[in-house]
Scaffold this active site. Structure first.
Site, PDB file in Angstrom:
ATOM      1  N   HIS A 183       9.403  -6.074  -5.725  1.00  0.00           N
ATOM      2  CA  HIS A 183       8.233  -6.652  -6.406  1.00  0.00           C
ATOM      3  C   HIS A 183       7.350  -5.527  -6.960  1.00  0.00           C
ATOM      4  CE1 HIS A 183       3.908  -7.471  -6.275  1.00  0.00           C
ATOM      5  NE2 HIS A 183       4.180  -8.716  -6.640  1.00  0.00           N
ATOM      6  N   ASN A 184       7.089  -4.537  -6.126  1.00  0.00           N
ATOM      7  CA  ASN A 184       6.226  -3.438  -6.570  1.00  0.00           C
ATOM      8  C   ASN A 184       6.884  -2.616  -7.671  1.00  0.00           C
ATOM      9  OD1 ASN A 184       4.559  -4.325  -4.505  1.00  0.00           O
ATOM     10  ND2 ASN A 184       3.936  -2.275  -3.934  1.00  0.00           N
ATOM     11  N   SER A 194       1.552  -9.602  -1.010  1.00  0.00           N
ATOM     12  CA  SER A 194       1.067  -9.124  -2.305  1.00  0.00           C
ATOM     13  C   SER A 194      -0.122  -9.939  -2.786  1.00  0.00           C
ATOM     14  CB  SER A 194       2.175  -9.213  -3.354  1.00  0.00           C
ATOM     15  OG  SER A 194       1.665  -8.813  -4.608  1.00  0.00           O
ATOM     16  N   LYS A 242       9.557  -7.076  -1.197  1.00  0.00           N
ATOM     17  CA  LYS A 242       8.200  -6.637  -1.589  1.00  0.00           C
ATOM     18  C   LYS A 242       8.278  -5.300  -2.332  1.00  0.00           C
ATOM     19  CE  LYS A 242       3.664  -6.399  -1.830  1.00  0.00           C
ATOM     20  NZ  LYS A 242       3.273  -5.065  -2.139  1.00  0.00           N
ATOM     21  N   GLU A 271       6.335  -4.445 -10.658  1.00  0.00           N
ATOM     22  CA  GLU A 271       4.906  -4.262 -10.991  1.00  0.00           C
ATOM     23  C   GLU A 271       4.701  -2.939 -11.765  1.00  0.00           C
ATOM     24  OE1 GLU A 271       2.182  -4.756  -7.551  1.00  0.00           O
ATOM     25  OE2 GLU A 271       1.470  -2.744  -8.007  1.00  0.00           O
TER      26      GLU A 271
HETATM   27  C1  6PG Z   1       0.390  -5.817  -4.196  1.00  0.00           C
HETATM   28  C2  6PG Z   1       0.274  -4.387  -4.655  1.00  0.00           C
HETATM   29  C3  6PG Z   1      -0.123  -3.517  -3.508  1.00  0.00           C
HETATM   30  C4  6PG Z   1      -0.654  -2.163  -3.929  1.00  0.00           C
HETATM   31  C5  6PG Z   1       0.422  -1.260  -4.447  1.00  0.00           C
HETATM   32  C6  6PG Z   1      -0.084  -0.206  -5.388  1.00  0.00           C
HETATM   33  O1  6PG Z   1       1.483  -6.347  -4.329  1.00  0.00           O
HETATM   34  O2  6PG Z   1      -0.608  -6.364  -3.731  1.00  0.00           O
HETATM   35  O3  6PG Z   1       1.503  -3.960  -5.144  1.00  0.00           O
HETATM   36  O4  6PG Z   1       0.971  -3.463  -2.648  1.00  0.00           O
HETATM   37  O5  6PG Z   1      -1.712  -2.292  -4.786  1.00  0.00           O
HETATM   38  O6  6PG Z   1       0.964  -0.628  -3.321  1.00  0.00           O
HETATM   39  O7  6PG Z   1       0.945   0.707  -5.506  1.00  0.00           O
HETATM   40  P1  6PG Z   1       0.748   2.134  -6.110  1.00  0.00           P
HETATM   41  O8  6PG Z   1      -0.445   2.749  -5.426  1.00  0.00           O
HETATM   42  O9  6PG Z   1       1.994   2.863  -5.798  1.00  0.00           O
HETATM   43  O10 6PG Z   1       0.495   1.916  -7.560  1.00  0.00           O
END
Ligand code: 6PG
Length: 484
Positions: free
Chosen positions: A192-193, A135, A189, A196
């Site tokens: 984590h997302n 990430s 991960k 996010e």
């Molecule tokens: C990270 C981000 C990366 C990416 C996401 C965006 O941890 O660096 O999360 O993995 O930017 O996949 O996800 P979406 O396109 O679903 O918003």
């Protein structure tokens, strides 16, 4: 060095040289490693060498055999291709040419169940397979991401030091640690997302409350976020919110955010998190609301048909802007705590289900830097899990318990005001409902059980009997109770 000779000089190979792959390769090179480069179309490799070849030691290759021949043994190959079919194709090609003990690392956002499947298949071929969540976006990949490698422990002995070196560091501690076996790295991960998504949804709700509830401009709200970033909410996403809100469109002179289509897209990791949470039976309501809010924003035909529907009588805007702004910051913080509490519950449940033995406090440690959800309060999460590794919920840890106690009145006021003003706050409201449900002594689930017993004889337990005893009321008979 940008040679195509095939002496084994490289400590790491990177295949898939789009921006993330290129930046990771450069990061390894900056740390003094010799990096073998491979990409399906050689032009990308050459473009990287052309632009950045002087930054370190790279070995160019055109074919997989050439790529592998450039690597010291055991070979370590990081795959940075799109999740899904392309990953399987590259893995198979590599595995066919690799030797016992070599390590394949998938650094993409792969679905953890795919990683479990791939790890098993690769292990059976005598190779190591590491699904590593990475990430931090493009910038993190170059200057220090947060890395979540799963896979066999032995592989971490040879791979871990390299990954730790290129990862972000906070207080000298690398934002990288071995998570657990097979798919555990990609699982965390994924969560984590999910977090996010939730963080971004809550930020969006706070922005809309200040915009529509107080009539503030994007520029004014940017300053509010910048100020919040110096307190408890200090985090990367709050920091960049201020930046995005400050941005002025060169063509029109208007705030850029007022010109961006209000349709949030998604690539799938948030949806995966919710699907997995449903399977595990873990309520990740904050993440689910965030995923659904994106879906709603993107249902253009539906929104066109529904915009302007009756609102009913709306309340008046808050008269004390400073107080309301402070309330919103507290509601944001409390809702954020709930989202992380839910995410960590999912990690604990996943770890139990798949036998990964994940240490939750480690996630808080490696998410303190490099990743998208990096935030000051992850230190507090780490401390909470250090105190009690089996914490049933973050919200009962002393720090978070009192943080919510401090925020609760503001949180309620914000949800009430939003409702009165007709401003949607699915994240704030569902987090508050989740909190209220957890602290409630008696839930309406008793009635749910009664109904299930009525129409389906599904039985129920009683508060005045042993927990393992089940009862059924003869609803269509004399309505007496029998032990089931
Ligand atoms: C990270 C981000 C990366 C990416 C996401 C965006 O941890 O660096 O999360 O993995 O930017 O996949 O996800 P979406 O396109 O679903 O918003």
């Amino acid at each position: 060095m940008t040679s195509s000779d095939t002496t084994a000089t490289a400590q790491i190979g990177v295949t898939g040289l789009a921006v993330m792959g290129s930046n990771i390769a450069r990061n390894f090179a900056h740390k003094g490693y010799t990096v073998a480069l491979h990409n399906r179309s050689v032009s990308k490799t050459d473009a990287l060498l052309e632009a950045h070849g002087s930054e370190g030691k790279f070995v160019r290759s055109e074919t997989i055999p050439e790529f592998l021949a450039a690597l010291e043994k055991p070979r370590r190959v990081l795959i940075m291709v799109k999740a899904g079919d392309p990953t399987d194709a590259v893995i198979n090609e590599l595995a066919d040419a690799m030797e016992e003990g070599d390590i394949i690392i998938d650094g993409g956002n792969s679905l953890f169940t795919d990683t479990i499947r791939r790890e098993k298949a690769i292990r059976e071929r005598g190779l190591h397979y590491v699904g590593a969540g990475i990430s931090g976006g493009e910038e993190g990949a170059l200057n220090g991401p947060s890395i979540m490698p799963g896979g066999p422990k032995e592989s971490y002995e040879s791979l871990g030091p390299l990954l730790e070196e290129i990862s972000a560091h906070v207080d000298g501690v690398p934002c990288c640690t071995h998570i657990g076996p097979d798919g555990s790295g990609h699982f965390v991960k994924m969560v984590h997302n999910g977090i996010e998504y939730s963080d971004m949804q809550l930020i969006g709700e706070a922005y809309q409350l200040l915009r529509d509830g107080l009539g503030k401009s994007a520029g004014e709200i940017a300053e509010v976020f910048a100020e919040w970033n110096s307190g408890d909410l200090d985090s990367y996403l709050i920091e960049i919110t201020a930046e995005v809100l400050r941005q002025v469109d060169a063509k029109t002179g208007k705030p850029l955010v007022d010109l961006i289509l209000d349709e949030a897209e998604q690539k799938g990791t948030g949806r995966w998190t919710v699907k997995s949470a449903l399977d595990l039976g873990v309520p990740v309501t904050g993440i689910a609301e965030a995923v659904f809010a994106r879906a709603l924003s993107g249902s253009v035909a539906q929104r066109t048909a529904t915009t302007g529907l009756a609102s009913g009588d709306l309340g008046t805007k808050p008269s004390d802007a400073a107080r309301f702004t402070d309330d919103v910051s507290k509601a944001l913080y409390a809702s954020k705590i709930v989202a992380y509490a839910q995410g960590f519950n999912q990690i604990q449940a996943g770890s139990n289900e798949y036998g990964w033995d994940i240490t939750p406090g480690d996630m808080a440690t490696i998410w303190r830097g490099g990743c998208i959800i990096r935030a000051k309060f992850l230190n507090r999460i780490k401390e909470a899990f250090d105190e009690d590794a089996n914490l049933p919920s973050l919200i009962v840890a002393p720090y978070f318990r009192s943080a919510i106690e401090d925020a609760i009145d503001s949180w309620r006021r914000v949800v009430v005001t939003a409702t009165e003003l007709g401003i949607p706050v699915p994240g704030f409201a569902s987090a508050l409902s989740y909190y209220d449900a957890l602290r409630t002594e008696r839930l309406p689930a008793a009635l749910t059980q009664g109904l299930r017993d009525f129409f389906g004889a599904h039985t129920y337990g009683r508060i005045d009997a042993d927990r393992d005893k089940r009862f059924h009321t003869l609803w269509s008979g004399d309505r007496s109770e029998v032990e089931a």
